[in-house]
Structure formats: C-alpha cells, structure tokens
Design an enzyme around this catalytic site. Structure first.
Site, PDB file in Angstrom:
ATOM      1  CG  ASN A  64      70.594  15.306   4.848  1.00  0.00           C
ATOM      2  OD1 ASN A  64      70.283  13.756   4.967  1.00  0.00           O
ATOM      3  ND2 ASN A  64      71.464  15.636   4.797  1.00  0.00           N
ATOM      4  NE  ARG A 101      42.129  14.491 -15.689  1.00  0.00           N
ATOM      5  CZ  ARG A 101      40.951  13.933 -15.284  1.00  0.00           C
ATOM      6  NH1 ARG A 101      39.765  14.477 -15.577  1.00  0.00           N
ATOM      7  NH2 ARG A 101      40.820  12.765 -14.618  1.00  0.00           N
ATOM      8  CG  HIS A 119      35.989  29.673 -25.927  1.00  0.00           C
ATOM      9  ND1 HIS A 119      36.413  30.692 -26.833  1.00  0.00           N
ATOM     10  CD2 HIS A 119      34.902  29.227 -26.829  1.00  0.00           C
ATOM     11  CE1 HIS A 119      35.972  30.791 -27.706  1.00  0.00           C
ATOM     12  NE2 HIS A 119      35.025  29.987 -27.884  1.00  0.00           N
ATOM     13  N   GLY A 139      69.346   5.191   5.104  1.00  0.00           N
ATOM     14  CA  GLY A 139      69.075   6.112   6.198  1.00  0.00           C
ATOM     15  C   GLY A 139      67.782   6.009   6.630  1.00  0.00           C
ATOM     16  CG  ASP A 177      71.142  11.702   0.013  1.00  0.00           C
ATOM     17  OD1 ASP A 177      72.186  11.250  -0.674  1.00  0.00           O
ATOM     18  OD2 ASP A 177      70.972  12.640   1.075  1.00  0.00           O
TER      19      ASP A 177
END
Length: 456
Positions: free
Chosen positions: A229, A318, A348, A13, A107
């Site tokens: 969509n 991370r 901290h 699409g 989708d």
C-alpha cells in the site's frame, strides 16, 4: 477430469496511500509490474482463465496483466463497495460454471503457486470455502482465523476480537477459494450491515456455516501474502523478492560473494558456475552462461553473456550486447547492440555500439565506435583477430578486415582491408629547442594580462 478454475484478481483500488500518479499494481517489483507477478503465479498453478477487476488506470493495468500465459478478461468496477462487491464484478464469468473460484489480490506479488494449489485442493476435498492464512510474527491489525478442529468457524477482525482471540497468530491473508457451483448464491447473501456499508468477502465463512456448509483455512508463508500500500511496503517486498531469488540461484549453483548487494530482475537467468561479485545490478533480459564471471559494480540489461566470458568491474552491458565465449568486457566499458566474438577483448575505457567484433580481436583502451550521426545509427564491423590501437575512433559505417591493425590514436573513416595497417592521424612533428622560446612567450603574455588587470 481436471477441475476448472476461474481466478479473480482484485485490482480496482484507488492506491491513495501509494501517493503515485499510477495504480499501485503497476509499480515494479524486480523490474516487472507487481500484478504481472500475480498472473505468473496463477499460470504456474495451471490456472488459465482470469477475470481482472479494474478501476483506476484500467487500460494500463489490463495490459500489464496480459502476460500471454493466461486468458485475462478485464472488468470495470465502477463503485468501491467492498471485496465481495468487487468479486461480483465478475458475475457473468462466475456464472459459466467453473468448479473453483479463486480470489486473489493484485498487490501481492510474492504469492507462489503452492498456496493457490492448496486452496483448490481444499475445494476438491469437499469444502465450500478455503481461506489462505498465515502465522503472523505480529498479528496486530490482522483479522484472526478462528479454527475449531480442522474447520474454520469465523474470521474475526482485530477491533472486534476478544483478548483471547487477539492472542491468536493465525491471520487472514485475504485470498480465498470458493466452490464454483455455490459461489454466486453465497456472494449474493453477503450483506452490508456494517459501519462502512460495504460487502465483505470474509462474511462468506459464517454464511457457509449457517447453511450447513464447511470452511477451512490453509497456511502460506507470511511473506507470500504481503500486500503493498505504501512506498515503504514496496521496498520491503522488493527486498523479500530479491532474497528469495538469490537463494534459489545459489542453491542452483550460482556463486555470489555478497548476495545482499546483488540485484536481480524477474527474468534474470544465471547458469550453474556463474560467479557474481558484489554490487552488481541485473536489469531485465539478461542471460549468463556457465563459467562466466560478473565482476563488481557492473550493470547489465538485455544482454547475453556466453560461457566463460568476463564482465567488469565497472562495466555496462546494454540491450543487444552479446558476449561470445571466453570474451572480456573490462572496466569502464559500455557495450550496446553489439556482438563481441569468442575470445575477443574489450578491456578498458571503451564504447562499442551497433557493432560486430570478430573472434580473438583486441580493442585497445579508449576506443570508440562513432555510431550516431545525429539522426541515424550506423554499424561498425571488425573482423577476427584484428587489433585496434588505443584511443581510436571508428566512424561508422565502417568495416575493418580480419587481422587488420589500427594504429593508436587513429580516426578511421574508410574501410580497412584484411591484414592491412591503417593510420588515421596527423604526422608527428618535432621542433628542437622550441620549448624555451614558447615558455618565454607564455610568461610575457601572462605578465601583460596582469598589468592590464592592474590598470583597470
């Protein structure tokens, strides 16, 4: 002998309603392209051969679909002439003689293996076409599945349905299974005598019946057939995915204080007896072992949190962060590409990057591993049971031995041996009685500035 199956994913699409620079099937749900979720479902249903019908962003879509779990062949649909026409882009693959042909959409990332398996079971029972449908809370706009007894006799589009048919809530989900031995013959019989001049896959139901064959419908939960969509629908699908995955994890023994505020990625792995406090975000590649606690407002990606460790609140882990058993990374700390040893504490206001921190070591508030020289990254190594005083800067590459003590406020540029004490700061000086003199000088300077400004 197991039945063979070819899955055909329709992903050609134009995605115009998404209003995006990329195909809608590349947009992420839980951090993973939605088409990758569809391929995952096919793999879970033990389907190993996939024909991917692509158009826009063909190479990127094919790359996202190649998850490594199934064999995917990308086929370009040059014209957009309806769903049946799209399926025939895989003509050569269909002609190989699979027992089952399964047509799915790129989708629908919430689809699971269960309805796909049910559709194939329908073919194994002797049916020619099996349509996957759902009971709609609001059927407006959907094609209705007209069922008589246990046979599917027609799919009636909403605009063509009678008042009685519009009261039907059993709707077409679009996904379909077709007898592989008859698929090409049936598909070649689909015409385009309609307002748009397109070839519709839904016509197969009436074609099969006209030939004396049989079609049935199998039901799936409405959410699994939700297509995407627009951006609003993408957000809705994300919400449904998150709700489903949170529920699965809680049933498996994970505690979430406020589950609606916890956001997971497609591969987030949380073990039994993990506790997740409110407002936590898990990016891709996170694994948390039993007994660990993720405190509120923490963000994790690409991290491994081992048993009994504590993260946060307000912590960021991370990629490459590896927290040892019973270790702690506390509030306003960031850890990247670093190993934190068992029982070590980074409590901290600290950045630990490209580093190894030994077991039992304590990292004081405000400590920074200075790992980047503007061109290259360098490694900091801290031994076991060391103590790093608050507000210290460890300039990599540097090593600190087991049991070493770094005085608060130090800038460490050279290696520190085991059990040594290191000071890396200027010696403090005290000048008795100097404060009043400085104050008078500052006042005089301030007055002079005022006089100069008034004279301008």
């Amino acid at each position: 002998m197991e039945r063979t199956c070819l899955a055909i994913i329709l992903a050609a699409g134009e995605s115009t309603r998404m209003k995006s620079a990329m195909s809608k099937v590349l947009h992420p749900v839980a951090g993973r392209a939605m088409i990758s979720h569809v391929v995952d479902a096919l793999a879970s249903a033990s389907i190993s051969d996939v024909a991917l019908v692509v158009g826009r962003d063909a190479e990127a879509v094919a790359a996202a679909a190649n998850t490594g779990d199934v064999a995917v062949t990308a086929l370009l649909q040059k014209e957009r002439l309806g769903t049946a026409h799209a399926v025939l882009a895989a003509r050569e693959a269909i002609a190989k003689g699979y027992d089952d042909i399964l047509v799915v959409f790129g989708d629908t990332p919430l689809i699971t293996a269960a309805p796909l398996e049910a559709a194939r079971d329908g073919l194994a029972a002797g049916n020619d076409v099996v349509v996957i449908g759902f009971q709609a809370a609001d059927p407006t706009g959907y094609g209705r599945l007209i069922v008589e007894g246990d046979a599917l006799v027609a799919i009636r589009e909403h605009r063509d349905a009678s008042e009685e048919e519009r009261r039907i809530t059993y709707c077409n989900g679009g996904l379909m299974a077709i007898d592989g031995r008859k698929a090409l013959d049936l598909l070649d019989r689909v015409g385009n005598t309609n307002a748009k001049g397109e070839y519709y896959l839904t016509d197969l139901v009436e074609i099969v019946r006209s030939l004396g064959g049989r079609a049935i419908a199998v039901e799936a939960p409405e959410e699994e057939l939700t297509g995407c969509n627009t951006r609003a629908e993408l957000a809705y699908i994300e919400r449904l995915w998150q709700q489903r995955r949170r529920h699965e994890l809680m049933l498996a023994g994970v505690s979430m204080v406020a589950p609606e505020t916890v956001f997971l990625s497609w591969d987030t792995a949380l073990a039994q007896d993990v506790l997740v406090e409110p407002n936590v975000v898990f990016g891709p590649g996170v694994r948390v072992e039993s007994g660990a606690i993720i405190h509120a407002f923490s963000h994790l990606e690409g991290a491994h949190v081992r048993a009994g460790a504590a993260v946060g609140p307000f912590a960021r882990l991370r990629t490459g962060a590896d927290l040892g058993a019973n270790s702690k990374v506390g509030n306003f700390c960031e850890v990247k590409k670093a190993e934190i040893g068992a029982g070590a504490k980074v409590s901290h206001l600290t950045y630990i990057g490209d580093a190894f921190v030994g077991a039992g070591t304590n990292i004081g508030a405000g400590t920074i591993t200075c790992n980047y020289d503007g061109v290259n990254k360098h490694v900091t190594r801290i031994g076991a049971n060391a103590f790093i005083g608050s507000n210290s800067a460890l300039v990599a590459p540097v090593s600190i031995g087991d049991g070493a003590l770094i005085a608060s406020g130090s800038v460490i540029t050279e290696d520190v041996p085991a059990d040594a004490v290191a000071f890396g700061r200027a010696r403090q000086e005290v000048k008795p009685g100097r404060a009043p003199i400085l104050r008078e000088r500052y006042k005089a300077e301030k007055l002079a500035r005022k006089i100069a400004k008034a004279a301008e």
